[in-house]
Design an enzyme around this catalytic site. Structure first.
Site, short mmCIF file in Angstrom:
data_model
loop_
_atom_site.label_atom_id
_atom_site.label_comp_id
_atom_site.label_asym_id
_atom_site.label_seq_id
_atom_site.Cartn_x
_atom_site.Cartn_y
_atom_site.Cartn_z
N GLN A 62 39.30 -37.57 18.88
CA GLN A 62 39.34 -36.84 17.66
C GLN A 62 40.64 -37.54 16.28
O GLN A 62 41.26 -37.70 16.51
CB GLN A 62 39.87 -35.59 16.66
CG GLN A 62 39.34 -34.96 16.22
CD GLN A 62 38.19 -34.54 15.36
OE1 GLN A 62 37.42 -34.74 16.49
NE2 GLN A 62 37.87 -34.51 14.15
N GLY A 63 40.12 -38.22 15.52
CA GLY A 63 40.69 -39.30 13.98
C GLY A 63 40.59 -38.02 12.87
O GLY A 63 39.79 -37.10 12.71
N PHE A 87 38.46 -40.26 10.36
CA PHE A 87 37.65 -39.96 10.21
C PHE A 87 36.85 -39.24 10.78
O PHE A 87 35.68 -38.48 9.88
CB PHE A 87 36.72 -41.69 10.87
CG PHE A 87 35.57 -41.73 9.90
CD1 PHE A 87 35.94 -42.37 8.66
CD2 PHE A 87 34.52 -41.67 11.00
CE1 PHE A 87 34.31 -42.74 7.80
CE2 PHE A 87 33.58 -41.85 10.83
CZ PHE A 87 33.52 -42.14 9.21
N LYS A 142 32.02 -43.65 16.26
CA LYS A 142 33.22 -42.37 15.77
C LYS A 142 32.03 -42.02 14.65
O LYS A 142 31.31 -42.62 13.83
CB LYS A 142 34.10 -43.54 14.91
CG LYS A 142 35.08 -42.64 13.97
CD LYS A 142 36.18 -43.90 14.12
CE LYS A 142 35.89 -44.43 12.79
NZ LYS A 142 37.33 -44.96 12.61
N ASP A 149 47.52 -47.83 7.32
CA ASP A 149 47.80 -46.84 7.85
C ASP A 149 48.10 -47.41 9.54
O ASP A 149 47.19 -46.74 10.31
CB ASP A 149 46.54 -46.32 7.76
CG ASP A 149 46.66 -44.27 8.28
OD1 ASP A 149 48.00 -44.35 8.35
OD2 ASP A 149 45.30 -43.85 8.62
#
Length: 427
Positions: free
Chosen positions: A129-130, A132, A149, A245
């Protein structure tokens, strides 16, 4: 005589009138031609500004060559908010004359949602899980394994990040940057498709669910790979790109433990436009100067990379007090730096300890509070390359030593075997 004069005047007037009519007709023809050209050009510009048609793949049935994704600046309403004229076709443009299968500069294929749904087993093969959204493992119909993704439905910045990622990765290509192999905009979904990196992300290996002890050689190689990826962004890309980032969770590793920089949703080209945006990034990796001034530069990326280097050699999470440990070690005993207090104990054995301390010194320069005192990423990359070269030289030297030792033992064994063949005296 008078009649002849009148006749001549009438003829002259008629000639002048005919010439005027002819000139008017010519003018009208030119005006109509220009008008049609203007309308055609307007239509072309409209296509270029509102859409970015992506190239089809290899004809395996998973790719739609006619669907396009817009590339507006805002990301909120791409069809009605095209890029400013100066940026309109910075990355995208038409080529070729086939109106049924237009190609774009990006060359990134567009996949159907139903094919991704099948490849991910209805989006159940989750990898992680990111920010985004969730990331899934997918096995395509061709047998190719990829990472999918998907934009989370509650992601406020997701559409803009999606757009940024597609635009940047359509032109950024380097062995140490993750490769974008496709995208999907369908059924209200925004999905990015990447090459599959079987060893996951660096954060997970250092202190996550997949935690394992990395060798010094692996850590040094990862640092080397990441530095080259950032160096390409800063000094190889035109215009240069600032990642914004950088963190261990965005460093992905393939089956050979080679590292690639990922997640370009917050990235920006280094083009000053006078505007400022809210603070973007991840706690623990953000440049203190950026937090103060709201101005993100290449040196801000260098700061984040310095934190990643300390992660590699300490295995301490930046969000769990890494900076406090670094500050304590920096003042050390008697005012001297003492990195040994915070280094991963697995790295304090044998001849590598000195190399680890050198890398810690490099990392500490990267996180200097003054951006002007930080090195450029090319300088950091060169320092890491020298360390890596030294390590490889030591490995070759150790290999030669082991080979000589084996050869010596082989000679001794041969001598012993020969002695057994000697007949004892008096036998």
């Amino acid at each position: 005589m008078v009649d002849r004069t009148k006749l001549a005047a009438v003829v002259a007037a008629a000639a002048v009138g005919a010439a005027a009519v002819a000139a008017a007709l010519v003018f009208l023809a030119i005006w109509l031609r220009r008008k049609r050209g203007s309308v055609a050009a307007g239509r072309t510009r409209s296509l270029e500004s509102s859409t970015a048609t992506l190239r089809a793949g290899n004809g395996n049935g998973s790719v739609d060559s006619s669907v396009s994704v817009s590339v507006s600046e805002s990301g909120a309403d791409w069809a009605h908010n095209p890029l400013p004229a100066g940026k309109r076709v910075a990355f995208w443009g038409w080529r070729g004359a086939d109106h049924h299968a237009p190609l774009s500069v990006s060359g990134i294929p567009k996949y159907h949602y139903k094919d991704l749904q099948k490849a991910t087993n209805n989006f159940t093969m989750i990898l992680g899980q990111g920010s985004f959204g969730p990331v899934y493992k997918a096995v395509m119909a061709t047998g190719e394994v990829v990472a999918v993704k998907a934009l989370a439905s509650d992601s406020s910045q997701g559409e803009r990040e999606f757009q940024t990622e597609v635009i940047l990765l359509s032109r950024l290509h380097h062995r140490n940057l993750v490769n974008l192999v496709g995208y999907c905009v369908e059924k209200g979904q925004h999905i990015l498709i990447y090459e599959f990196m079987s060893n996951g992300n660096l954060a997970s290996l250092l202190y996550g669910d997949n935690k394992r002890s990395l060798t010094w050689q692996e850590r040094l190689q990862i640092a080397h790979d990441v530095s080259h990826g950032i160096e390409y962004l800063h000094e190889g890309a035109v215009p240069p790109v600032i990642h914004r980032d950088l963190k261990s969770a965005n460093i992905l590793l393939d089956h050979s433990m080679r590292a690639k920089v990922a997640d370009f949703g917050l990235s920006k080209e280094e083009v000053f436009d006078g505007s400022k945006s809210g603070l973007k990034g991840t706690y623990g990796y953000m440049d203190p100067d950026y937090i103060t001034t709201n101005k993100f530069t290449k040196k801000s990326d260098v700061y984040s990379f310095g934190i990643i280097l300390f992660e590699l050699i300490t295995a301490i999470n930046p969000q769990q007090g890494l900076m406090e440990y670094i500050d304590l070690a920096a003042i050390g005993g008697e005012g001297k730096v003492d990195w040994d207090e915070i280094l991963d104990k697995n790295l304090l054995e044998g001849s590598i300890a000195e190399e680890v301390r050198v890398l810690a010194d490099v990392a500490y320069r990267c996180i200097n509070r003054s951006p002007k005192k930080r090195p450029w990423i090319s300088e950091v990359s060169q320092a890491i390359s020298r360390l890596r070269q030294r390590q490889m030289t030591l490995q070759r030297s150790e290999t030669r030593t082991v080979l000589r030792r084996i050869e010596h033992q082989h000679v001794e064994l041969s001598d012993l075997a020969g002695m057994r063949d000697i007949t004892p005296v008096g036998a």
